[in-house]
Design a protein around this motif. Structure first.
Motif, PDB file in Angstrom:
ATOM      1  N   GLN A  77      46.793  35.525  39.055  1.00  0.00           N
ATOM      2  CA  GLN A  77      45.613  35.782  39.870  1.00  0.00           C
ATOM      3  C   GLN A  77      45.619  34.760  40.995  1.00  0.00           C
ATOM      4  O   GLN A  77      45.956  33.593  40.786  1.00  0.00           O
ATOM      5  CB  GLN A  77      44.326  35.662  39.052  1.00  0.00           C
ATOM      6  CG  GLN A  77      43.071  35.960  39.875  1.00  0.00           C
ATOM      7  CD  GLN A  77      41.790  35.898  39.064  1.00  0.00           C
ATOM      8  OE1 GLN A  77      41.812  35.555  37.884  1.00  0.00           O
ATOM      9  NE2 GLN A  77      40.676  36.230  39.684  1.00  0.00           N
ATOM     10  N   GLU A 117      53.511  40.199  38.298  1.00  0.00           N
ATOM     11  CA  GLU A 117      52.633  41.125  39.003  1.00  0.00           C
ATOM     12  C   GLU A 117      51.296  40.420  39.198  1.00  0.00           C
ATOM     13  O   GLU A 117      51.068  39.333  38.649  1.00  0.00           O
ATOM     14  CB  GLU A 117      52.459  42.432  38.220  1.00  0.00           C
ATOM     15  CG  GLU A 117      51.911  42.269  36.821  1.00  0.00           C
ATOM     16  CD  GLU A 117      51.927  43.579  36.032  1.00  0.00           C
ATOM     17  OE1 GLU A 117      52.502  44.567  36.509  1.00  0.00           O
ATOM     18  OE2 GLU A 117      51.353  43.595  34.923  1.00  0.00           O
ATOM     19  N   SER A 139      47.452  40.160  38.463  1.00  0.00           N
ATOM     20  CA  SER A 139      46.419  40.660  37.552  1.00  0.00           C
ATOM     21  C   SER A 139      45.140  40.962  38.317  1.00  0.00           C
ATOM     22  O   SER A 139      44.411  41.903  37.995  1.00  0.00           O
ATOM     23  CB  SER A 139      46.143  39.636  36.448  1.00  0.00           C
ATOM     24  OG  SER A 139      45.486  38.487  36.946  1.00  0.00           O
ATOM     25  N   ALA A 140      44.851  40.135  39.332  1.00  0.00           N
ATOM     26  CA  ALA A 140      43.659  40.308  40.148  1.00  0.00           C
ATOM     27  C   ALA A 140      43.724  39.327  41.310  1.00  0.00           C
ATOM     28  O   ALA A 140      44.495  38.363  41.281  1.00  0.00           O
ATOM     29  CB  ALA A 140      42.386  40.045  39.326  1.00  0.00           C
ATOM     30  N   THR A 165      47.239  45.346  42.953  1.00  0.00           N
ATOM     31  CA  THR A 165      46.200  45.263  41.925  1.00  0.00           C
ATOM     32  C   THR A 165      44.938  45.947  42.442  1.00  0.00           C
ATOM     33  O   THR A 165      44.721  46.037  43.653  1.00  0.00           O
ATOM     34  CB  THR A 165      45.873  43.803  41.550  1.00  0.00           C
ATOM     35  OG1 THR A 165      44.878  43.795  40.515  1.00  0.00           O
ATOM     36  CG2 THR A 165      45.344  43.008  42.730  1.00  0.00           C
ATOM     37  N   HIS A 200      38.798  42.766  33.389  1.00  0.00           N
ATOM     38  CA  HIS A 200      39.662  41.591  33.519  1.00  0.00           C
ATOM     39  C   HIS A 200      39.002  40.470  32.727  1.00  0.00           C
ATOM     40  O   HIS A 200      37.793  40.485  32.511  1.00  0.00           O
ATOM     41  CB  HIS A 200      39.788  41.183  35.000  1.00  0.00           C
ATOM     42  CG  HIS A 200      40.863  40.180  35.277  1.00  0.00           C
ATOM     43  ND1 HIS A 200      40.603  38.824  35.388  1.00  0.00           N
ATOM     44  CD2 HIS A 200      42.198  40.321  35.494  1.00  0.00           C
ATOM     45  CE1 HIS A 200      41.743  38.184  35.643  1.00  0.00           C
ATOM     46  NE2 HIS A 200      42.711  39.065  35.715  1.00  0.00           N
TER      47      HIS A 200
END
Length: 292
Positions: A34, A65, A67-68, A103, A197
């Motif tokens: 994040q 990747e 997540s947020a 995301t 999340h």
């Protein structure tokens, strides 16, 4: 219980910048990251289309990747109606950036939801969040409110008043333990329809405190703000601690997340301490014990 959730790390918690932080996140064993996207190199206004593609490729090159993104704009969230138009537009641009980077989640604080549902501040927050909720919903995305400033049932009542779930929840169990004294497990069940999340963090509460003393609120001035701030930072009111050393019952908490079918990220946040990388590595190992 065997967790299957991916493990995330807030890059900014490592304290070495975004690009070096990506390397560190991979080294400690994270699946995703994040990233704060409010100012500096991650401000949406500073990232061209080419820059966004380059950053997305860089993240993927580390086997990670996103997540947020974090889009917390501060200033009591959306309590101030005069500041809200600019904040709403900035929030939309952060969401656009999130989608470009792969995301559909932007976490944020909206300010403490007041008890008075007929008051001006409540209405200002509701109006701003309704606009954001519709924008996110139409994009298949979410603004995720971080738990902590108010009790879970009160937050649920606010979310239920919006027309879509485009504004949902980023569940932080430690904030609940430290500030309101709310039970994270009960909170998971109360907010089960909104959790998109989570932050994995632990904490201890030493004494009751008005959440406004911690988070601030429009028109609220503590009797002695300096003293309160000192008590918070010194751990006199509460303390954030490494996972497993606080009052979050992770056995019950993770079981509750599993019970409601939460399949999203468990993202590690570390806001204190002088060895964040070591703490985060230990936190990854802590979570992995539940995945073994």
């Amino acid at each position: 219980m065997k967790l299957t959730n991916k493990i995330g790390v807030i890059v900014d918690s490592i304290g070495v910048g975004v690009r070096e932080g990506l390397k560190k996140a991979k080294e400690v064993g994270a699946d995703g990251v994040q990233i704060y996207a409010v100012k500096g190199e991650m401000d949406p206004a500073n990232l061209t289309a080419a820059g966004r593609r380059e950053l997305k490729d860089l993240i993927a090159s580390h086997g990670l990747e996103i997540s947020a993104l974090c889009g917390d704009l501060g200033g009591h969230g959306f309590q101030d109606k005069t500041a809200n138009p600019d904040k709403v537009e900035k929030s939309k641009r952060i969401l656009d950036l999130a989608l470009d980077l792969g995301t559909n989640i932007v976490t944020t604080h909206i300010g403490i939801v007041p008890e008075d549902e007929n008051g001006e501040i409540y209405h200002s927050m509701q109006t701003a969040c309704e606009e954001l909720s519709q924008y996110a919903h139409n994009a298949g995305a979410y603004f995720a409110i971080e738990t902590g400033p108010e009790r879970a049932l009160h937050l649920k009542r606010f979310l239920d008043s919006l027309s879509t779930n485009g504004v949902s929840v980023n569940f932080d169990p430690a904030n609940m333990v430290m500030v309101t004294g709310d039970d994270p497990v009960a909170g998971v069940y109360a907010l089960k329809d909104y959790i998109v999340h989570t932050h994995v963090k632990d904490g201890i509460r030493y004494r009751e405190v008005d959440p406004r003393e911690v988070y601030g609120a429009l028109g609220f001035e503590p009797m002695d703000h300096g003293k309160i701030s000192q008590m918070v930072s010194s751990g006199e009111i509460f303390a954030e601690v490494p996972l497993g050393e606080g009052k979050v019952d992770f056995d019950r908490y993770f079981a509750a997340l599993q019970d409601i079918g939460y399949a999203g990220y468990l993202t590690i946040e570390r806001e204190v301490g002088d060895q964040p990388e070591i703490d985060i590595r230990k936190a990854v190992e802590f979570i992995r014990r539940y995945k073994a």
